[in-house]
Design a protein around this motif. Structure first.
Motif, PDB file in Angstrom:
ATOM      1  N   THR A 250       0.924  -1.365   0.026  1.00 51.84           N
ATOM      2  CA  THR A 250       0.126  -0.092  -0.020  1.00 51.84           C
ATOM      3  C   THR A 250       0.809   1.285   0.020  1.00 51.84           C
TER       4      THR A 250
ATOM      5  N   ASP B 211      -3.572   0.373  -3.988  1.00 49.72           N
ATOM      6  CA  ASP B 211      -3.727   0.022  -2.867  1.00 49.72           C
ATOM      7  C   ASP B 211      -3.159   0.922  -1.967  1.00 49.72           C
TER       8      ASP B 211
ATOM      9  N   LYS C   7      -7.332   0.405   5.038  1.00 53.30           N
ATOM     10  CA  LYS C   7      -6.864   0.095   3.726  1.00 53.30           C
ATOM     11  C   LYS C   7      -8.222   0.474   2.648  1.00 53.30           C
TER      12      LYS C   7
END
Length: 196
Positions: A97, A193, A172
């Motif tokens: 991420t 992400d 997330k």
């Protein structure tokens, strides 16, 4: 001495002209800020990606999202089964991420291997509470883009940056960036992400 071309050679020539005639053969791109899944594969940061590792710029599918476009569960690959690894959530934790902050000003960046007449760029994000262990679908996305950049048929340069504000989220999330080509029926898709 003149030789006649066989039907197979003529057919290959016509197929090549057909691909070149669509215009999309010369127009490809991906996001690298926040870094997209296809770019993570191309960098070798994520492995077992299949063909996308050599073609991060090729995630092309039908335009018209969210009404049209790729089917649910195939959004990150643009509906292209050749790049299905991009739709694999990898347990919800397998994709690295990019750290972001809610409501921060952010520079969203695209890299292009070739330019194309462009309608617009749109950025979508998942809803709070979505399940990152499942493939991306419309039902978990906020279907009103949080950032739209109109291009009115102009061609972007090799790199383009769009200034926008990150939505208010925690945890997330996935950002789906869509680049709609003006003079074909296609768009390019990129999933990034992010961790708020």
């Amino acid at each position: 001495m003149h030789r006649k071309l066989g039907p197979a050679v003529v057919g290959l020539g016509l197929a090549a002209l057909s691909v070149l005639g669509t215009g999309s053969a010369w127009s490809h791109g991906y996001t690298d800020a926040p870094i997209s899944r296809q770019k993570l594969c191309a960098n070798g940061t994520v492995t077992n990606c299949g063909d996308i590792q050599w073609e991060p710029q090729s995630v092309e599918g039908p335009k018209g999202f969210p009404t049209l476009g790729p089917s649910d569960g195939t959004l990150c690959a643009g509906g292209n089964s050749r790049f299905a690894q991009l739709d694999n959530p990898r347990g919800g934790t397998g994709w690295p991420t990019t750290k972001v902050t809610a409501n921060q000003n952010y520079s969203f960046r695209w890299q292009f291997t070739a330019s194309h007449a462009t309608s617009d760029f749109k950025y979508y994000i998942t809803k709070q509470g979505f399940d990152p262990s499942r493939p991306l679908t419309r039902s978990v996305l906020t279907l009103t883009p949080f950032l739209t950049v109109n291009y009115n048929g102009a061609r972007p340069p090799a790199t383009v940056t769009h200034q926008g504000t990150m939505p208010s989220r925690t945890g997330k999330h996935i950002i789906l960036a869509v680049w709609s080509v003006a003079d074909t029926g296609n768009a390019f898709y990129a999933c990034s992400d992010v961790q708020f």
